[in-house]
Design an enzyme around this catalytic site. Sequence first.
Site, PDB file in Angstrom:
ATOM      1  N   GLU A   1      12.261   0.841   7.639  1.00 27.09           N
ATOM      2  CA  GLU A   1      11.339  -0.131   7.046  1.00 27.09           C
ATOM      3  C   GLU A   1      11.653  -0.403   5.584  1.00 27.09           C
ATOM      4  OE1 GLU A   1       7.314   1.167   6.724  1.00 27.09           O
ATOM      5  OE2 GLU A   1       7.857   3.155   6.003  1.00 27.09           O
TER       6      GLU A   1
ATOM      7  N   ASP B   1       0.843  -1.188   0.000  1.00 26.84           N
ATOM      8  CA  ASP B   1       0.000   0.000   0.000  1.00 26.84           C
ATOM      9  C   ASP B   1       0.886   1.248   0.000  1.00 26.84           C
ATOM     10  OD1 ASP B   1       0.710  -1.101   2.513  1.00 26.84           O
ATOM     11  OD2 ASP B   1      -0.968  -0.149   3.537  1.00 26.84           O
TER      12      ASP B   1
END
Length: 589
Positions: A519, A324
């Site tokens: 991340e 996403d």
Amino acid sequence: MRGFLAAVMCLCLCLVLFLCPLYSCALPPPCDSEIYCYGDILRQVQTAKLFDDDKHFVDMKLKSAPDIILTAFHNLTHGDPNSVPPAVLRDFLHKYFDEPGKEFAPWSPPDWHDNPQFLAGIADAELRSWAEKLHHLWKSLGRKISSDALAHPEQYSQIFTPHPFVVPGGRFRELYYWDSYWVINGLLLSEMTDTARGMILNFIHLINRYGFIPNGARVYYERRSQPPFLSLMVESYYQTTNDTDFLRTALPALEQEYLFWMRNRSVAVEVKGNKHVLNRFDVQVGLPRPESYSDDLELAEGLTEDAAERLWKELHSGAESGWDFSSRWFVDGLGNNNGSLKDTRTSLLIPTDLNALLCRNERTLAHFYRTLGNESEAARYDKAVSARQEAIEAVLWDEKRGVWLDYSLVTNTSHPAFYPTNLAPVWADCYSHPSMGQKALHYLQTSGGLAFPNGVPTSLVDSGQQWDYPNAWPPLQHILIQGLSSLPSQEARELGFDLAQSWIRTNWLAYVKYEAMFEKYNVNGDGKPGGGGEYEVQLGFGWTNGVALQLLSQYGDRLTSGSNGNSFTSCLSISVSVALLCSAQTLFL
């Protein structure tokens, strides 16, 4: 009279079920909370942009029962909630909400200890010292839900789970689903088997409650999932502990989750007169994501009500994919893989990686049943593996390109774009002919995906979305590297090592610069964090740490930080792309 009313209600329900396929029926909200998932408070607070991140508000704790807060807001607005000044909203939040974080109690993993065995296998002193620091990070990422959240669940968006867990980090304060596969693998290397076991039991708890595992442990996630990795988490735990009793405990939940995906996320595709059942991401929610409410609302500006609902449904489905967002999910008005975020049509695509994962799940479940002596159930999953492998090869395999590609349900054709996940069936060992693995290797070598010094990009499209170029994500690197290392050719295995070396070097350089793990990373930056998408790059970071520890364990005798003057001498001239990769690494050093 009661019988007559029951008959009328039954008739009404039957009419709804009959008419919904024929006419547009409103999809449900993300959850049933009128504060956290829909309603005037959510809309007013999020559109006022009181916080930098919409997730902040929906992670706040209620100081009173929901009905008290709803009544107070109604009285505040005198029944007209459309124009509440920001200052009044702030006062209202201060009175009725606590800041995020109240849902947790202090906790440090009791099974953490110094010097897990895998550290001794890392030859490079700098990397070994860094790995020890990563091992320490588990303590700072550990969380335990408070007893108050158990006693008063209606006052929290946090979904209670009975065991402590490790979070990704940053804005991701709660337990997440697919992240946890790499977290658990890292915990097992750190010899924290109790923590890993507790996390798996949390997921089993969620399956027992919902019938599947939500995206994360928040109520606003409870109608969407993420890529189903629980079977592989159990596999990792079992390979470490040989605990057949735990396997027996977990198996009913694994079966239930598999049935969820087959009953709610499957679609039949006809190719050359044969029907094949494959899976997709397809979330039936028709309102903005609460954690990104204002973004979703703004994206739908100018759309009709039906078009906005379809867009929000597709955004939820994109979030379920874990990607996403990405140009991968863009489908324009002509059915082509073009457009912008507004053209997200996740449910209209059959993804290679989801189906490769489910194939591996089916093989894993067959192995589990066989281990426990249930040959009939094992045979059932053997058949499922065969059927899926046949479907993947009929629908997703592109013989001309020599790789698996996402399939469009709009055009009934493949999308030719490069993604590392095009090789996911190699990682899942879900292909029938050895030549397919070699062809996929050649595809990778000529794809353009290897022409970067700091990892393989998520795509070659610079859309501004975070799951696109120039970002590289830890799970995709690991899946690609593990797939290459599973192939029989030395050429593939050496490429796997080269990619591991590049990735570890990238992570290590970033840690040296920032004393942090991120991340995602930029494939063009020398230890540069990634960017783009809906929020700033996050620190922590659970799956990044887990992937790094796994690669350090697997290749620790060969990996180098380069700090002692070493260079990457193991690159092979196996293709133009790999030659570019080696050249870039030489410049990089």
